[in-house]
Design a protein around this motif. Structure first.
Motif, short mmCIF file in Angstrom:
data_model
loop_
_atom_site.label_atom_id
_atom_site.label_comp_id
_atom_site.label_asym_id
_atom_site.label_seq_id
_atom_site.Cartn_x
_atom_site.Cartn_y
_atom_site.Cartn_z
N ASP A 102 24.75 -8.49 12.76
CA ASP A 102 24.04 -7.63 13.69
C ASP A 102 23.95 -6.19 13.20
O ASP A 102 22.88 -5.58 13.22
CB ASP A 102 24.72 -7.67 15.06
N SER A 103 25.09 -5.63 12.76
CA SER A 103 25.11 -4.22 12.38
C SER A 103 24.69 -4.00 10.93
O SER A 103 24.32 -2.89 10.53
CB SER A 103 26.52 -3.65 12.57
N GLY A 104 24.76 -5.06 10.11
CA GLY A 104 24.46 -4.90 8.69
C GLY A 104 25.59 -4.26 7.90
O GLY A 104 25.43 -3.93 6.72
N THR A 105 26.76 -4.08 8.53
CA THR A 105 27.91 -3.48 7.84
C THR A 105 28.34 -4.36 6.65
O THR A 105 28.48 -5.57 6.79
CB THR A 105 29.11 -3.34 8.80
N GLY A 138 37.51 -2.58 -2.81
CA GLY A 138 37.73 -1.20 -3.19
C GLY A 138 37.50 -0.19 -2.09
O GLY A 138 37.86 0.98 -2.25
N GLN A 139 36.91 -0.60 -0.97
CA GLN A 139 36.64 0.36 0.10
C GLN A 139 37.94 0.80 0.77
O GLN A 139 38.88 0.02 0.92
CB GLN A 139 35.71 -0.27 1.14
N ARG A 140 37.97 2.06 1.18
CA ARG A 140 39.09 2.56 1.96
C ARG A 140 39.05 1.95 3.35
O ARG A 140 37.96 1.74 3.92
CB ARG A 140 39.04 4.09 2.08
N ALA A 141 40.20 1.66 3.90
CA ALA A 141 40.26 1.04 5.22
C ALA A 141 41.45 1.58 5.99
O ALA A 141 42.48 1.94 5.41
CB ALA A 141 40.36 -0.48 5.09
N LEU A 176 40.97 -4.41 11.66
CA LEU A 176 40.26 -3.37 10.91
C LEU A 176 39.74 -2.31 11.89
O LEU A 176 38.99 -2.63 12.81
CB LEU A 176 39.10 -4.00 10.13
N ILE A 177 40.16 -1.06 11.68
CA ILE A 177 39.78 0.03 12.57
C ILE A 177 38.67 0.88 11.97
O ILE A 177 37.66 1.15 12.62
CB ILE A 177 41.01 0.92 12.88
N GLU A 178 38.86 1.31 10.71
CA GLU A 178 37.87 2.16 10.05
C GLU A 178 37.60 1.63 8.65
O GLU A 178 38.48 1.04 8.01
CB GLU A 178 38.36 3.60 9.95
N LEU A 179 36.35 1.89 8.19
CA LEU A 179 35.94 1.50 6.85
C LEU A 179 35.29 2.70 6.20
O LEU A 179 34.29 3.23 6.71
CB LEU A 179 34.97 0.32 6.93
N ASP A 180 35.87 3.15 5.09
CA ASP A 180 35.38 4.36 4.41
C ASP A 180 35.26 5.53 5.38
O ASP A 180 34.30 6.31 5.36
CB ASP A 180 34.03 4.10 3.73
N GLY A 181 36.25 5.67 6.26
CA GLY A 181 36.30 6.80 7.19
C GLY A 181 35.46 6.65 8.42
O GLY A 181 35.51 7.51 9.31
N ALA A 182 34.66 5.61 8.55
CA ALA A 182 33.79 5.41 9.71
C ALA A 182 34.33 4.28 10.58
O ALA A 182 34.83 3.27 10.07
CB ALA A 182 32.37 5.08 9.26
N THR A 183 34.23 4.47 11.89
CA THR A 183 34.66 3.44 12.81
C THR A 183 33.80 2.20 12.64
O THR A 183 32.57 2.29 12.55
CB THR A 183 34.58 3.92 14.26
#
Length: 749
Positions: free
Chosen positions: A674-677, A682-685, A703-710
């Protein structure tokens, strides 16, 4: 060719030499070599079939006779008050012989039922068949068990935790040591089966909750079947060992060899020395002569081969050899004479080896240093022990290392940068901290010297055409390289295709990642792409070290492979009769497989133990948020390597959000429907730890945040499910996902 002895000659030899009873001993006594050994073997089999000889393991003796060292049991006393005993092993149809115990004043008081390891002497014409002198009381090396205590009205039982074992032990009321029902305990046997048919035992140690940190390594030992109890015969053989003599050894005691080990090391099996030689250096590496004490076919050898290697846990070590050897006679302690095998290696100013020569010698270490001591002395802060050694002993070590480092840069072995974790425990076995072990030049120096010595061992044995076990490391498979290439792409790095793979190629990738957020991920992915090293009688080279031939020579106290290489060197140089036996040579393939398997068993047990300790350490942080980096993508979820501890927490698919995530194996990504996330390696989490289970080592998280984004949570009505996908739209969506992943990677570059 020597004439085969008569049956009478064989019996006479065994009667006169009760300690030399193997086929090899008999062959040596009569000068039987080569093809004649086949005829001797046939003769011994014929005598065995006739009943004039009996075979016990790899030795022969006359029927009705006991070996010179036997396990016996006290049966009582005679009319004169002298103690009598019987052999525990007796396979004849006749009654077992009577043994009269000749006790020394220093021997402990003994009673009926006590078991002893004793040295026996035949006493023809006496009422008793043998006189026995006690070597050691078996009670000081009893069988032990780890299990859960189940209390009863009087005492209780110990239920084993070993997989597949249903053996229980009964504990008398006075032998529980205060254990409570359900506690993990360590018990030792105190007697034979009682009236209920269960062996008697007493509880030695209460380990409390079976899920506690203190029990972790003990559980791993038993779950993986790692032998942690030495049989009586093995301990007796180790206890009976005496320091080696100078017999035909090269006297190296005037050389200022020293050992450099961890500060808490119990054994020291390698010593080093560097002498300046014009613009070059002479590097000495001396290794404890374990082969002198652990001879082929002996009880010590059989047990060492069975264990394969020592196994190391944060709170204990399960050694390959008993402490009498590993911690004493085979440990190169300072200021004492120790037997060794030493290699003298000449290198030039650029670290290229010019020549080398092996010696069987006697050495005396001038100092036992820790890595920290050696490094501090080099850095200008010597202590009282190292101050006298700085100029003449320590400085040349580092100068030779500088030369070897230049040679290493030319050779380009795989240069992984993966700090080793150190789990720190308090006195109760609870994890207090998880730190990274500091890597100093003192560590690298010893490693380079050991690698060079191992190369010399392989080269010498190849040149002398002597059988040995190589340490083999083959290059990665194309499939694993493709997986590494995907990880590199996700980090904005490149691992080119279509070229002959060399370690230098991988080192360029590692160098490109150094200093970036992806450095640890690339190092881990590179390590995972490697094949597992193993032992083999044939030489297939060592890819990781970029070496054509490599054999383990430097740690015979803790690796059986090194003991085989030592025996091979002894055979190749004609240094004695304790080299490779015909059995060793015949079973090299089987030995290689066996010790490769035990090595993997130890690695798995050590890894499981680390995971459990980390889970116990993080149990108090359940519910808190922790940073990390995506380290793995699977169809069932995501793995995040947590900052600080390096522990791996799993985020199941159901914890990723309300939407459905499509898994792409080729790009190693997940994409929200749905979101295309896009979730990639290697991504920060940032995760919230939801579960930490010490008994399994499992960690679960959200999982709360991915690369600094909620993380987008998808539709509010609940998690959407994928519809039935038609082939055309499915391909289009996959292409769209690939384009989006490509854009993300380009942006990172």
């Amino acid at each position: 060719m020597k004439q085969i002895p008569s049956k009478r000659d064989v019996l006479a030899f065994l009667a006169d030499n009760p300690t030399q009873t193997s086929k090899r001993d008999i062959a040596r006594a009569f000068g039987i070599k080569g093809a004649a050994r086949v005829d001797l073997k046939a003769l011994l089999r014929e005598m065995e079939a006739e009943g004039t000889l009996t075979k016990r393991r790899a030795s022969y003796r006359e029927p009705g006779k006991l070996p010179p060292v036997s396990v016996i049991e006290v049966t009582g006393s005679d009319a004169d008050g002298d103690l009598l005993a019987r052999p525990l092993e007796w396979a004849e149809d006749t009654d077992p012989p009577v043994i009269l115990l000749a006790l020394r004043a220093s021997d402990p008081a003994l009673g009926s039922g006590d078991r002893l390891l004793a040295r026996l002497t035949a006493t023809p014409g006496e009422a008793h068949a043998y006189q026995g002198r006690m070597i050691r009381r078996i009670g000081t090396n009893p069988q032990r068990i780890l299990g859960v205590f189940r209390a009863a009205s009087e005492g209780g039982r110990v239920m084993p935790i070993d997989k597949g074992s249903d053996k229980q032990w009964t504990i008398a009321a006075g032998a529980t040591n205060g254990a409570r029902d359900g506690e993990l305990v360590e018990a030792e046997q105190t007697g034979p089966k009682g009236r209920m048919g269960l062996p008697k035992a007493r509880i030695l140690t209460r380990l409390g909750d079976p899920t506690s940190a203190r029990a972790v390594s003990l559980i791993a030992i038993h779950q993986h079947g790692i032998p942690d109890h030495f049989p009586d015969e093995v301990v007796a053989q180790a206890d009976a060992a005496k320091p080696a003599s100078m017999n035909k050894r090269k006297d190296l005691r005037d050389l200022p060899l020293l050992t450099i080990d961890p500060a808490d090391a119990r054994d020291r099996d390698d010593a080093v020395l560097v002498q300046r030689d014009g613009d070059g250096f002479v590097i000495w590496v001396a290794i404890a002569d374990v082969a002198h004490y652990v001879t082929s076919g002996s009880a010590l050898d059989v047990e060492a081969r069975k264990r394969g290697n020592s196994t190391y846990f944060p709170d204990r070590v399960v050694p390959m050899l008993p402490d009498t050897l590993s911690g004493d006679l085979c440990s190169l302690h300072e200021h004492v004479d120790r037997a060794c095998l030493a290699v003298e290696m000449h290198i030039d100013a650029d670290g290229t080896k010019i020549s080398h020569q092996f010696h069987r010698g006697m050495m005396r270490s001038v100092a036992s240093l820790s890595y920290e001591q050696a490094q501090a002395a080099r850095d200008g802060s010597p202590d009282a022990q190292t101050a006298p050694l700085v100029d003449d002993v320590i400085a040349p070590l580092y100068d030779a290392y500088d030369a070897l480092r230049r040679a290493r840069e030319t050779r380009q072995p795989l240069d992984l940068d993966l700090p080793e974790r150190r789990i720190e425990l308090d006195d109760d076995g609870k994890v207090t901290a998880v730190n990274h072990k500091e890597r100093m030049d003192a560590h690298r120096l010893i490693e380079e010297f050991m690698v060079l010595a191992n190369v010399c061992a392989a080269e010498t044995l190849i040149a002398k055409k002597t059988p040995l076990l190589f340490r083999v490391h083959e290059e990665p498979s194309p499939e694993k390289l493709d997986a590494l290439r995907e990880v590199a792409d996700s980090a904005g790095l490149t691992l080119a295709k279509g070229q002959v793979l060399r370690t230098a190629t991988l080192n360029r990738l590692l160098a490109a990642a150094a200093g970036t957020d992806s450095a640890e991920l690339i190092n881990i992915a590179t390590l995972r792409s490697m094949t597992q090293a193993y032992y083999h009688p044939e030489n297939f080279g060592h890819f990781g070290l970029a070496l054509r031939a490599y054999a383990h020579f430097t740690s015979p106290i803790r690796r059986y492979s090194d003991l085989i290489v030592h025996r091979a060197l002894i055979t190749a140089h004609g240094w004695g009769k304790d080299g490779l036996s015909p059995w060793d040579i015949e079973h090299l393939d089987a030995t290689a497989k066996a010790i490769s398997d035990t090595e993997r068993r130890s690695m798995t047990a050590e890894r499981d133990t680390t995971d459990r300790y980390l889970a116990a350490f993080l149990a108090d942080r359940v519910g808190t948020e922790i940073g990390g980096r995506i380290a793995g993508i699977a169809r069932f979820g995501v793995f995040v390597k947590l900052d600080g501890t390096g522990a791996d927490a799993m985020i199941p698919m159901r914890n990723l959000g309300a939407e459905y995530f499509h898994y792409d194996a080729e790009t190693q990504t997940l994409m929200g429907s749905d979101s295309g996330t896009v979730i990639g390696l290697g991504q920060r989490a940032t995760v919230r730890l939801t579960e930490a289970v010490p008994t399994t080592g499992g960690l679960l998280a959200d999982l709360i945040e991915l690369d600094g984004a909620t993380l987008p949570r998808g539709p509010s009505k609940g998690r959407s499910k994928p519809g039935k996908r038609r082939v055309g739209p499915a391909k289009a969506k996959a292409a769209k996902t690939a384009r989006k992943v490509s854009r993300i990677r380009k942006a990172k570059r």
